[in-house]
Design an enzyme around this catalytic site. Structure first.
Site, PDB file in Angstrom:
ATOM      1  N   HIS A  70       1.097   4.873   4.761  1.00  0.00           N
ATOM      2  CA  HIS A  70       1.493   4.394   3.581  1.00  0.00           C
ATOM      3  C   HIS A  70       2.941   4.168   3.796  1.00  0.00           C
ATOM      4  O   HIS A  70       4.422   5.259   4.175  1.00  0.00           O
ATOM      5  CB  HIS A  70       1.383   5.524   2.427  1.00  0.00           C
ATOM      6  CG  HIS A  70      -0.170   4.995   2.153  1.00  0.00           C
ATOM      7  ND1 HIS A  70      -0.928   5.684   1.660  1.00  0.00           N
ATOM      8  CD2 HIS A  70      -1.064   3.927   2.057  1.00  0.00           C
ATOM      9  CE1 HIS A  70      -2.255   5.660   0.834  1.00  0.00           C
ATOM     10  NE2 HIS A  70      -2.505   4.074   1.373  1.00  0.00           N
ATOM     11  N   SER A  71       3.328   2.930   4.378  1.00  0.00           N
ATOM     12  CA  SER A  71       4.865   3.535   4.879  1.00  0.00           C
ATOM     13  C   SER A  71       6.180   3.646   4.045  1.00  0.00           C
ATOM     14  O   SER A  71       7.038   3.927   4.584  1.00  0.00           O
ATOM     15  CB  SER A  71       4.972   1.847   4.793  1.00  0.00           C
ATOM     16  OG  SER A  71       4.808   1.089   4.141  1.00  0.00           O
ATOM     17  N   ARG A  72       5.940   3.459   3.086  1.00  0.00           N
ATOM     18  CA  ARG A  72       6.770   4.293   2.202  1.00  0.00           C
ATOM     19  C   ARG A  72       7.280   5.322   1.615  1.00  0.00           C
ATOM     20  O   ARG A  72       7.960   5.610   1.089  1.00  0.00           O
ATOM     21  CB  ARG A  72       6.355   3.621   0.249  1.00  0.00           C
ATOM     22  CG  ARG A  72       4.904   4.346  -0.277  1.00  0.00           C
ATOM     23  CD  ARG A  72       5.014   2.609  -1.985  1.00  0.00           C
ATOM     24  NE  ARG A  72       4.220   2.716  -2.402  1.00  0.00           N
ATOM     25  CZ  ARG A  72       4.055   2.885  -3.962  1.00  0.00           C
ATOM     26  NH1 ARG A  72       4.460   1.879  -4.325  1.00  0.00           N
ATOM     27  NH2 ARG A  72       2.593   2.889  -4.196  1.00  0.00           N
ATOM     28  N   GLU A  73       5.989   6.381   2.172  1.00  0.00           N
ATOM     29  CA  GLU A  73       6.198   7.085   2.048  1.00  0.00           C
ATOM     30  C   GLU A  73       6.923   8.117   3.113  1.00  0.00           C
ATOM     31  O   GLU A  73       6.815   9.271   3.553  1.00  0.00           O
ATOM     32  CB  GLU A  73       4.076   8.451   2.124  1.00  0.00           C
ATOM     33  CG  GLU A  73       3.483   7.667   0.604  1.00  0.00           C
ATOM     34  CD  GLU A  73       2.737   8.414   1.194  1.00  0.00           C
ATOM     35  OE1 GLU A  73       2.307   8.487   2.425  1.00  0.00           O
ATOM     36  OE2 GLU A  73       1.300   7.546  -0.200  1.00  0.00           O
ATOM     37  N   ARG A 128       3.828   0.033   0.442  1.00  0.00           N
ATOM     38  CA  ARG A 128       3.117   0.749   0.591  1.00  0.00           C
ATOM     39  C   ARG A 128       1.488   0.076   2.234  1.00  0.00           C
ATOM     40  O   ARG A 128       1.450   1.133   3.218  1.00  0.00           O
ATOM     41  CB  ARG A 128       2.442   1.010  -0.498  1.00  0.00           C
ATOM     42  CG  ARG A 128       0.677   1.608  -0.273  1.00  0.00           C
ATOM     43  CD  ARG A 128       0.245   2.166  -1.694  1.00  0.00           C
ATOM     44  NE  ARG A 128      -1.454   1.788  -1.112  1.00  0.00           N
ATOM     45  CZ  ARG A 128      -1.787   3.588  -2.098  1.00  0.00           C
ATOM     46  NH1 ARG A 128      -1.214   4.321  -2.528  1.00  0.00           N
ATOM     47  NH2 ARG A 128      -3.282   3.732  -1.370  1.00  0.00           N
ATOM     48  N   HIS A 197       0.384  12.078   4.016  1.00  0.00           N
ATOM     49  CA  HIS A 197       1.192  11.807   2.561  1.00  0.00           C
ATOM     50  C   HIS A 197       2.001  11.333   1.919  1.00  0.00           C
ATOM     51  O   HIS A 197       2.383  13.580   1.742  1.00  0.00           O
ATOM     52  CB  HIS A 197      -0.239  10.581   2.320  1.00  0.00           C
ATOM     53  CG  HIS A 197      -1.124  10.180   2.770  1.00  0.00           C
ATOM     54  ND1 HIS A 197      -1.630   9.140   2.304  1.00  0.00           N
ATOM     55  CD2 HIS A 197      -1.970  10.516   4.136  1.00  0.00           C
ATOM     56  CE1 HIS A 197      -2.513   8.458   3.387  1.00  0.00           C
ATOM     57  NE2 HIS A 197      -3.047   9.167   4.324  1.00  0.00           N
ATOM     58  N   SER A 198       2.299  11.460   1.108  1.00  0.00           N
ATOM     59  CA  SER A 198       3.251  12.141  -0.281  1.00  0.00           C
ATOM     60  C   SER A 198       2.718  11.555  -0.956  1.00  0.00           C
ATOM     61  O   SER A 198       2.242  10.335  -1.528  1.00  0.00           O
ATOM     62  CB  SER A 198       4.191  12.385   0.634  1.00  0.00           C
ATOM     63  OG  SER A 198       5.516  11.051   0.263  1.00  0.00           O
ATOM     64  N   TYR A 249      -9.576  11.285  -7.314  1.00  0.00           N
ATOM     65  CA  TYR A 249     -10.480  10.821  -8.061  1.00  0.00           C
ATOM     66  C   TYR A 249     -11.434  10.531  -6.748  1.00  0.00           C
ATOM     67  O   TYR A 249     -11.374  10.337  -5.785  1.00  0.00           O
ATOM     68  CB  TYR A 249      -9.970   9.760  -8.608  1.00  0.00           C
ATOM     69  CG  TYR A 249      -9.189   8.812  -7.645  1.00  0.00           C
ATOM     70  CD1 TYR A 249      -9.385   7.900  -7.170  1.00  0.00           C
ATOM     71  CD2 TYR A 249      -8.204   8.888  -8.047  1.00  0.00           C
ATOM     72  CE1 TYR A 249      -8.872   7.355  -6.076  1.00  0.00           C
ATOM     73  CE2 TYR A 249      -7.195   8.190  -7.613  1.00  0.00           C
ATOM     74  CZ  TYR A 249      -7.710   7.586  -7.209  1.00  0.00           C
ATOM     75  OH  TYR A 249      -6.633   6.717  -6.066  1.00  0.00           O
ATOM     76  N   GLU A 271      -0.976  15.478   1.283  1.00  0.00           N
ATOM     77  CA  GLU A 271       0.147  15.095  -0.370  1.00  0.00           C
ATOM     78  C   GLU A 271       0.957  15.810  -0.013  1.00  0.00           C
ATOM     79  O   GLU A 271       1.746  16.740  -0.612  1.00  0.00           O
ATOM     80  CB  GLU A 271      -0.540  14.755  -1.608  1.00  0.00           C
ATOM     81  CG  GLU A 271      -1.019  13.294  -1.442  1.00  0.00           C
ATOM     82  CD  GLU A 271      -0.910  11.904  -1.679  1.00  0.00           C
ATOM     83  OE1 GLU A 271       0.001  12.570  -1.565  1.00  0.00           O
ATOM     84  OE2 GLU A 271      -2.068  11.385  -1.501  1.00  0.00           O
TER      85      GLU A 271
END
Lengths: 310, 93
Positions: A70-73, A128, A197-198, A249, A271
């Protein structure tokens, strides 16, 4: 001007070009340990590079690490750079890392979604997804963490191309995903996969697409418990842990579910941190603390993999 | 270049499964352009959503009318982005 990998500023965020240049420097500094391989091309034809940490042998048991799907992380790519450097620097000095790399190969994809990452630097910092065009829609991109062939298209993913969790037209439609699938399948001896991820402070494992406990649930859970405990010991950062379905979830089509269902027993997704004030805009001053606290948790998993062959 | 002037990130804490379902439904409303940074998961756990400036009022009314508590986590996203860019420029120099 000649540069060395350890003169790189690990406490700053960097562009794709800077990270790719740094990879070459790392390889040049550690030619007997690190090499760079290309496993494919992104949708926009950027190379997909993986750093291979190996001290020899033939098709040794291997660990796959990836950051930045996810690029924005951004803290994940930055943590990837720090961690790769740490592995290289500690080999031959730290007995745990030395023993690990004497028996196990590590494949590390630091910028797993380069098109998205470049786009976060040029046009939209909060992007993202991938940058592939969706037929019949003006919305761009697929969520590469909903694009894997594990419950593909089910709960927790969207069929709407405008959604941030759009699963794509079919499983492995994204070349960024397909390249990893092909690589891991052709390698045939990947024993662990850790996808980073974050920013929710969690350590999770399969399943995400169904609530049924994984056959190895107990072992994965115990290892996660130890890892988050060791992580918390550094700065007190609290992580939750458990299966994806129980911890967040139902989320279908994720990396770790695909890996687990394809024989990679130790499949985890991190995360990484935020203190709850910045989200994806975590200040660069927190890169090194984040990477530093993640390291012992990562090492716990890596050592467990080394000590529990299957 | 997409700008985020006046966009806010709201930290929302749902107190029931019903409120979580409402938040997910909020995310499905394409016209509100809500971007979940941290998804709604369980009652008591925070969810973070970025809301464009032009949709702030509508989203806040939605939350308040359903009794969903929230606080403003980021006042102005663009200010943080500008700060991040400055830091990178300094580092590069």
């Amino acid at each position: 001007m000649e540069r060395r990998a350890n003169q790189f500023n690990f406490a700053s965020y960097h562009t794709l070009e800077e990270i790719y240049d740094w990879m070459d420097t790392l390889v040049a500094d550690h030619p007997n340990l690190v090499s760079k391989i290309q496993i494919g091309e992104s949708y926009e034809k950027r190379p997909l590079y993986v750093l291979k940490f190996s001290t020899g042998g033939s098709n040794r048991p291997a660990v796959w690490l990836d950051t930045g799907i996810h690029s924005r992380e951004w803290v994940t790519q930055a943590t990837g750079v720090w961690t790769a450097n740490k592995l290289a620097e500690d080999y031959g000095h730290d007995p745990t890392v030395t023993s690990l790399l004497d028996t196990v190969d590590i494949f590390f994809e630091i910028v797993t979604n380069p098109d998205g990452y470049a786009f976060t630097h040029s046009s939209n910092r909060l992007w993202r997804k991938t940058r592939s065009i969706n037929a019949g829609s003006s919305c761009i991109g697929v969520d590469p963490n909903r694009n894997w062939d594990a419950g593909f298209g089910d709960a927790g993913s969207s069929s709407n191309p405008c959604s941030e969790t759009y699963h794509g037209p079919y499983a492995h439609s994204e070349s960024e995903v397909k390249s990893i699938v092909d690589f891991i399948k052709s390698h045939g001896n990947v024993k662990a996969l850790i996808s980073i991820h974050s920013y929710s402070q969690m350590l999770m494992f399969p399943y995400g697409y169904k609530r049924t406990p994984a056959p190895d649930h107990e072992e994965l859970n115990e290892l996660a418990k130890k890892a988050v405990s060791d992580l918390a010991a550094v700065y007190g950062t609290k992580y939750t842990y458990g299966s994806i379905a129980d911890t967040i979830y139902l989320a279908a089509g994720t990396t770790v579910d695909w890996a687990y269902e394809n024989g990679v027993k130790y499949s985890y997704t991190f995360e990484l941190r935020d203190t709850g004030r910045y989200g994806f805009l975590l200040p660069s001053s927190q890169i090194i603390p984040t990477a530093t606290e993640t390291w012992p948790a990562l090492l716990d998993i890596l050592v467990h993999v080394q000590q529990h062959p299957y | 270049e997409q700008l985020f002037v006046g966009d806010q990130v709201l930290r929302v804490v749902a107190s029931s499964e019903e409120q979580i379902a409402l938040l997910r439904a909020l995310g499905e409303q394409v016209e509100l352009q809500v971007d979940f940074w941290r998804d709604p998961t369980k009652p008591g756990r925070p969810a973070d959503l970025r809301v464009p400036f032009s949709r702030l009022q509508a989203v806040k009314i939605f939350l308040e009318s359903h009794g969903i508590s929230y606080s403003i986590m980021i006042e102005d996203v663009q200010q943080l982005l500008d700060e991040e860019k400055r830091t990178m420029m300094l580092s590069r120099r």
